[in-house]
Scaffold this active site. Structure first.
Site, PDB file in Angstrom:
ATOM      1  N   SER A 180       0.808  -1.229   0.000  1.00  0.00           N
ATOM      2  CA  SER A 180       0.000   0.000   0.000  1.00  0.00           C
ATOM      3  C   SER A 180       0.839   1.276   0.000  1.00  0.00           C
ATOM      4  O   SER A 180       0.771   2.099   0.915  1.00  0.00           O
ATOM      5  CB  SER A 180      -0.955  -0.039   1.189  1.00  0.00           C
ATOM      6  OG  SER A 180      -1.713  -1.213   1.085  1.00  0.00           O
ATOM      7  N   ARG A 195       7.168   6.392  -4.349  1.00  0.00           N
ATOM      8  CA  ARG A 195       7.788   6.943  -3.129  1.00  0.00           C
ATOM      9  C   ARG A 195       7.247   6.192  -1.932  1.00  0.00           C
ATOM     10  O   ARG A 195       6.110   5.734  -1.917  1.00  0.00           O
ATOM     11  CB  ARG A 195       7.481   8.441  -2.983  1.00  0.00           C
ATOM     12  CG  ARG A 195       6.012   8.753  -2.847  1.00  0.00           C
ATOM     13  CD  ARG A 195       5.678  10.225  -2.686  1.00  0.00           C
ATOM     14  NE  ARG A 195       4.243  10.399  -2.840  1.00  0.00           N
ATOM     15  CZ  ARG A 195       3.609  10.543  -3.989  1.00  0.00           C
ATOM     16  NH1 ARG A 195       4.309  10.548  -5.108  1.00  0.00           N
ATOM     17  NH2 ARG A 195       2.304  10.681  -4.046  1.00  0.00           N
ATOM     18  N   ASP A 233      -4.014  -1.729  -0.540  1.00  0.00           N
ATOM     19  CA  ASP A 233      -5.130  -2.126   0.336  1.00  0.00           C
ATOM     20  C   ASP A 233      -6.444  -1.468  -0.078  1.00  0.00           C
ATOM     21  O   ASP A 233      -7.519  -2.044   0.074  1.00  0.00           O
ATOM     22  CB  ASP A 233      -4.815  -1.821   1.811  1.00  0.00           C
ATOM     23  CG  ASP A 233      -4.416  -0.373   2.071  1.00  0.00           C
ATOM     24  OD1 ASP A 233      -4.381   0.434   1.117  1.00  0.00           O
ATOM     25  OD2 ASP A 233      -4.121  -0.043   3.237  1.00  0.00           O
TER      26      ASP A 233
END
Length: 500
Positions: A180, A195, A233
């Protein structure tokens, strides 16, 4: 005990005796504790800083909508609107045994999910705690840890009985990997980390294909699993919630991070035109909208406390929306307000406040506890300040802290409503209404968070906003990941869009 720069501290004399001292920034005859009137005056100041009017919310929603549309048109946008290559909704009839690994902000979770069709499933799972050191070590080592935990889990659950893994020699199980963090994906079993977020900073991972890194670790540890899909998620939450409740059109996470996913027509995703996918097909979009208003800071109502949180974070300028609404930061915003009042000589005069000076010492869970304190004397709040920070409080101060927690928590929920409203408005879901599967620690544990989201939706849309209902989502990172692995396996077995 370290000396505090805030009006109090201790010093050790040559004799070894400890001497407490404090300096006052008000006249000596003033009370060391703030009065009820003083606290009420200060509360009014913070009310004007943290209150979000319906008009301001509607302006944010419009800007948000424009940002979402820009992300669908072009690559490399601040809100990346990532096509997940999850095609369409689950049928509800997906069946079989699937593994799911979820690399979350706090834990690594490993699941065995048995899909039984008709929206039913069984799940067996184990959790493994991630240390702060593991979040900063070499990226490949992190994936080695994931592979080792999965191997341990499989070894513990191999067997013939129900709820066990019935695995024959040489066989592998399909694996869905829930990762996630913002990734750009060219296909569903690949993902390049854009990132790190949520306090992770593992080197040699950003710009790399994390699916390939995990596969390398799986091979190294001889794990009998075949990585089929890489999802976040939020996408899993969308799919798992729809599997159980087909009215669901949006999946959201309000926890350590914040994000949303929804289903978009391929004809509206102009940046993937060259893939030549049927324009009427639908693909789930992972918005990664925690980055809304990053760098330029044109739309969100940031206070000076939000600016400090941003500038002292490990990613200054980035994830601006997330820093106003996610559970990672709300406690820190409150701590910074308290520090300002200590600096101004309003709070805790003559007390040693050094424990409050530690960044992130004030957990967002404290705000939840303060808001839900049922006692007249606010004993829960006494407990928080004496136990964790070794300072005494008056009732007037405790009432102020509870009201301040409410302001910060309410602003987070109302901004969260703006994110949902932007998708609803863009997709035209208002007329027919829709369900929003929501998950995450804030949504699940923060008192009144869901009610404040609903109140915010009515403030944005008027009475029609009542047709947008959030509910506690199904387990996206475990069950959702398994359903997506099942859907992907079926799609590829049928020879459909095998290139993605």
């Amino acid at each position: 005990m370290p000396t505090s720069r805030r009006g109090s501290g201790t010093t050790t004399l040559p004799s070894g005796q400890t001497l407490a001292f404090h300096t006052r920034t008000q006249d000596e005859e003033d009370l060391p504790h703030a009065t009820k009137k003083t606290m009420a005056d200060h509360l009014r100041k913070y009310e004007s800083l943290f209150t979000l009017t319906p008009q301001r919310m509607r302006m944010i929603v419009e800007a948000f909508k424009d940002t979402l549309e820009l992300g669908l048109e072009k690559n490399g946008q601040i809100v990346p609107m990532i096509p997940t290559y999850v095609f369409g909704w689950p049928s509800g009839d997906e069946r079989g045994e699937f593994l799911a690994v979820d690399l979350g902000g706090t834990n690594l979770r490993v699941c065995l999910v048995t899909l039984q069709g008709e929206g039913k499933f069984e799940i067996t799972q184990s959790k493994y705690r991630l240390s702060e050191e593991q979040k900063q070590e070499e990226g490949q080592k992190l994936f080695d840890f994931c592979a080792e935990c999965l191997k341990t889990f499989i070894d513990q659950h191999i067997g013939e009985e129900p709820g066990m893994i019935n695995l024959k020699e040489g066989e592998t199980l399909p694996l869905g990997f829930t990762f996630s963090y913002p990734c750009s994906q060219q296909r569903i079993d690949h993902g390049e980390l854009i990132r790190w977020t949520k306090g992770f900073g593992n080197p040699n991972t950003e710009g790399h294909d994390v699916a390939a890194m995990f596969r390398q670790s799986l091979a190294k540890h001889d794990v009998p699993a075949n990585l089929i899909s890489l999802i976040c998620d939020t996408t899993g939450t969308l799919i798992a919630s729809h599997y159980v409740n087909p009215k669901t059109k949006i999946g959201c996470i309000f926890g350590t991070g914040c994000n949303a996913a929804y289903m978009e027509k391929v004809s509206n995703i102009t940046k993937i035109k060259e893939l030549q996918i049927d324009e009427n097909a639908e693909i789930a979009i992972n918005c990664e909208y925690g980055a809304f208003d990053s760098f330029h800071h044109e739309h969100l109502p940031r206070t000076k406390f939000d600016t400090i949180v941003d500038e002292t974070s490990n990613k200054p300028g980035e994830q601006s929306f997330e820093k106003l609404v996610s559970g990672r930061y709300l406690g820190e915003i409150m701590r910074l307000v308290i520090l300002e009042l200590i600096d101004d000589g309003v709070l805790f005069l003559g007390q040693n406040t050094y424990k409050l000076e530690v960044p992130y010492a004030f957990d967002t869970a404290f705000l939840s506890l303060m808001e839900s304190d049922p006692t007249d004397e606010l004993l829960m709040i006494i407990g928080i300040f004496t136990h964790f920070f070794a300072v005494e409080t008056t009732l007037a101060e405790r009432q102020f802290f509870r009201a301040l927690a409410k302001l910060i928590g309410r602003r987070a929920a109302r901004l969260s409503a703006c994110g949902i409203a932007a998708i609803v408005s863009k997709m035209g879901y208002l007329e027919e209404g829709c369900a929003v599967g929501a998950d995450g620690s804030l949504y699940n544990k923060y008192p009144g968070f869901a009610d404040r989201i609903h109140e915010g939706l009515v403030d944005v849309f008027g009475d029609k906003g009542r047709s947008i209902v959030t509910y506690h989502a199904e387990d996206g990172s475990g069950v959702g990941s398994a359903i997506i692995a099942a859907m992907t396996k079926a799609r590829k077995d049928a020879g459909l869009y095998v290139q993605v």
